[in-house]
Design a protein around this motif. Structure first.
Motif: not given
Length: 384
Positions: A297-312
């Motif tokens: 999983v790598m975050l990009h400009g389109d999901d850096v604040l919305t990806n479901p794998h974000i924990v904090a």
């Protein structure tokens, strides 16, 4: 008679095709697209199976495999996917001793007119010892590939140089390929920091290039991750790859900033929006770097604040005008508990992001908006 005519048509057609094929130019590209390593026991070397393969961004010439401590890297045989028709030296799949340091590979284009040099290294991933990571941005240099824009680096706790910070400067180069002044790029160093140098992020116009490609501005940005120019003109959001593996639990994100908004806010079509003021972006994100199926999983400009794998997330909501250096202090808000086993095996990535225009990833903002950043600190949970 008909058969005879048919034979001559075929002969003439084949001759024409042969001539066309001969006139086709040879490939002038000479890039490593990906590199991978096969071992019978990958778990003895790598923290994750996906660490055995690296997709190489176009702008990157330093390639590093991170391995577990005490891994035997004296007989490694990397395999390379290179551009069509190109050749590589040393040979693809040849055994190399990486315990002596990086091995230099030279890729030559099919037409023999161009070449690129890459350094491939195997490096033990060192543990983060300190509970407070300090980023003062005093270490910077011109990029080694083009020598046209600045890049930033740090020294890790083993004294080794690490290039973990990235900017959109490589993408801006497409707009002004002949520009020779690195201080006219969106992200630059300046001497007027709190203590030593600081980073200046300024939203710039992309000129005629921006009008043609409907990408009229380039926000100044600085982020913990890497930039891939391969997607600049197509899937632009994929150019920004946010985050690096991290083995600490962050609790606070702080530093100093100054911000000034540009005069005229414009939408992605270049239309001015009267009365609207630009803002900057300051935030940090912690996320799982593999899904439940083991996929990276790598975050990009389109999901850096919305990806479901974000924990904090630690985020400054309003980055608005301030003439003086102003301190920001942000607590991490957690959405899930940290898995200590996963943490110890680098199963999380940490991203830090700064931008001079908060909608800059959508090519909206005000030319001239400027964010200065200095003395950033990441304070983590103390470990015994």
């Amino acid at each position: 008679m008909q058969s005879s005519k048919l034979i001559w048509v075929i002969i003439l057609l084949c001759g024409c095709l042969s001539s066309c094929f001969k006139e086709e130019p040879l490939n002038a590209e000479c890039d490593i697209e990906s590199v991978w390593v096969h071992t019978d026991n990958p778990d003895d070397f790598f923290f994750n199976r996906t660490d055995t393969i690296i997709n190489v961004p176009y702008s990157k010439s330093e390639i590093t495999f991170y391995v577990k401590r005490n891994s035997d890297i004296t007989h490694m045989a990397p395999m390379f996917k290179i551009t069509e028709g190109a050749t590589i030296e040393p040979a693809n799949g040849s055994l190399q001793d990486f315990s002596r340091g990086p091995v230099t590979y030279k890729v030559t284009s099919q037409d023999k007119q161009w070449n690129r040099v890459y350094n491939v290294a195997f490096q033990e991933r060192s543990r983060t010892v300190t509970d407070t990571l300090k980023f003062d941005f005093d270490n910077y240099e011109l990029d080694k590939e083009y020598g046209k824009f600045y890049v930033w680096y740090d020294k890790n706790e083993d004294g080794k140089t690490t290039y973990l910070w990235a900017t959109g400067n490589p993408g801006f180069r497409y707009a002004y390929s002949t520009m020779k002044d690195p201080d006219r790029y969106p992200t630059t160093p300046i001497a007027e920091g709190i203590d030593g140098a600081s980073v200046k992020l300024e939203t710039r116009s992309t000129g005629a290039f921006g009008v043609i490609n409907n990408k009229r501005i380039a926000a100044g940005n600085l982020f913990y991750g890497f930039f891939d120019t391969k997607y600049v003109l197509t899937e632009t959001m994929k150019s920004t790859n946010f985050g690096h593996p991290f083995d600490k639990t962050p609790i606070k994100f702080e530093g100093y900033y100054r911000y000034k908004s540009g005069d005229k806010y414009q939408d992605k079509n270049g239309n001015e929006i009267p009365g609207k003021k630009d803002q900057g972006s300051i935030y940090s994100v912690m996320y799982r770097n593999h899904d439940n199926a083991g996929n990276e999983v790598m975050l990009h400009g389109d999901d850096v604040l919305t990806n479901p794998h974000i924990v904090a997330v630690a985020r400054m909501v309003d980055v608005t005008g301030t003439e003086d250096w102003t301190k920001f202090e942000l607590d991490f808000k957690y959405f899930d508990n940290i898995d200590e086993t996963l943490l110890n095996n680098y199963g999380y990535n940490l991203a830090i992001v700064f931008s001079s225009s908060y909608e800059g990833d959508h090519f909206e903002g005000a030319v001239g908006s400027t964010l200065l950043i200095d003395k950033v600190r990441l304070i983590c949970k103390k470990t015994e």
